[in-house]
Enzyme design. Sequence first.
Site, PDB file in Angstrom:
ATOM      1  N   LYS A   1       0.880  -1.159   0.000  1.00 40.12           N
ATOM      2  CA  LYS A   1       0.000   0.000   0.000  1.00 40.12           C
ATOM      3  C   LYS A   1       0.919   1.211   0.000  1.00 40.12           C
ATOM      4  O   LYS A   1       1.610   1.484   0.982  1.00 40.12           O
ATOM      5  CB  LYS A   1      -0.914   0.036   1.232  1.00 40.12           C
ATOM      6  CG  LYS A   1      -1.702   1.346   1.302  1.00 40.12           C
ATOM      7  CD  LYS A   1      -2.540   1.515   2.533  1.00 40.12           C
ATOM      8  CE  LYS A   1      -2.967   2.980   2.657  1.00 40.12           C
ATOM      9  NZ  LYS A   1      -3.833   3.230   3.806  1.00 40.12           N
TER      10      LYS A   1
ATOM     11  N   GLY B   1      -8.184   9.399   9.254  1.00 41.59           N
ATOM     12  CA  GLY B   1      -8.516   9.513  10.668  1.00 41.59           C
ATOM     13  C   GLY B   1      -9.570  10.549  11.010  1.00 41.59           C
ATOM     14  O   GLY B   1      -9.924  10.704  12.173  1.00 41.59           O
TER      15      GLY B   1
ATOM     16  N   ALA C   1      -9.587   5.664   3.496  1.00 36.15           N
ATOM     17  CA  ALA C   1      -9.461   6.802   4.425  1.00 36.15           C
ATOM     18  C   ALA C   1     -10.716   7.672   4.492  1.00 36.15           C
ATOM     19  O   ALA C   1     -11.361   7.934   3.479  1.00 36.15           O
ATOM     20  CB  ALA C   1      -8.273   7.685   4.112  1.00 36.15           C
TER      21      ALA C   1
ATOM     22  N   ALA D   1      -9.437   1.801   9.072  1.00 37.41           N
ATOM     23  CA  ALA D   1      -8.805   1.364  10.315  1.00 37.41           C
ATOM     24  C   ALA D   1      -9.435   2.089  11.495  1.00 37.41           C
ATOM     25  O   ALA D   1     -10.145   1.485  12.312  1.00 37.41           O
ATOM     26  CB  ALA D   1      -7.297   1.624  10.280  1.00 37.41           C
ATOM     27  N   THR D   2      -9.194   3.414  11.536  1.00 40.23           N
ATOM     28  CA  THR D   2      -9.624   4.201  12.686  1.00 40.23           C
ATOM     29  C   THR D   2     -11.099   4.011  13.019  1.00 40.23           C
ATOM     30  O   THR D   2     -11.462   3.920  14.199  1.00 40.23           O
ATOM     31  CB  THR D   2      -9.362   5.695  12.410  1.00 40.23           C
ATOM     32  OG1 THR D   2      -8.009   5.835  11.974  1.00 40.23           O
ATOM     33  CG2 THR D   2      -9.565   6.527  13.649  1.00 40.23           C
TER      34      THR D   2
END
Lengths: 264, 66
Positions: free
Chosen positions: A97, A158, A184, A206-207
């Site tokens: 990535k 994030g 994202a 992820a976050t």
Amino acid sequence: MDDPLIIAGREFRSRLITGTGGAANLSVLERALVASGTELTTVAMRRVDAASRTGVLELLRRLGIEVLPNTAGCRTSAEAVLTAQLAREALETNWVKLEVVHDEETLLPDPVELLDAAERLVADGFVVLPYTNDDPVLARKLEDVGCAAVMPLGSPIGTGLGIRNPHNIELITSRAGVPVVLDAGIGTASDAALAMELGCAAVLLATAVTRAQDPERMGAAMRCAVEGGRLARLAGRIPRRFWAQASSPGLRVATVGTHVLGED
Amino acid sequence: MKAQVNGTSRDLADGTSVAAVVALVGAPEKGVAVALDGAVVPKALWGSTIVPDGGVVEVLTAVQGG
């Protein structure tokens, strides 16, 4: 329904790619990853120190989840290329990535460095999955230099601000010849569903999961959202209409007084 | 002689190998890669690659991220 995600000839049943950053501890991460159903998960490459013995690789191996190294933290093409080469050596995968960000405040990709790094890594035999801006032109150029997928952001890393420019994402998915992965900005399940409805092949997050109040439950929510959004995309949504259109038959309605609906 | 190891200046004996530096920083057994002066040193060559005076060594591993 058999509808695998295919990137560079590899098949995945799950269309949810996750990160491992932000989890309070490995046990929370494990439960969230299992609930999400992910088969491909990112890790970062960092200098060895006392804090680097996290056991994240052992966890992913035990869960049977493929490792996708990233080049997070790199600011230049040269840094990203070296980091990818180190990851290939350390983790025995030629997948990367590719992340080349411009500054800490926005963590937005640096398009010039990104494209340069992508071209070099493709030439060096990597399967390159670039984290990119929601820019249809840049996405096309990344595909042209041989990237195996393009991964536009919904909003900065994030932030949880969702997909700020759905039209751009749709422009990218409508013209791409490689899978588009929304990467994202996902904040909650509806953002992930929207990404899939806009034609993305997968979602990377992820976050949104690791920092949710209940990461395990949010992992499950994202799994459902990605599956739901994908099904809706394949099913074909109805066109948007300005005026209402009754879904019940207009005839034979019991009326009181002069009310007549759908019967003129 | 001196070398930069993961950003820190270290005094190393002449003839120190990459393998010795990897051990010095306490790297785990698996999932580690090394760059010397900006180029990857394959694991098979760690023992036979000598860190030169003024060399820059990076020892990396995978951590949670992304």
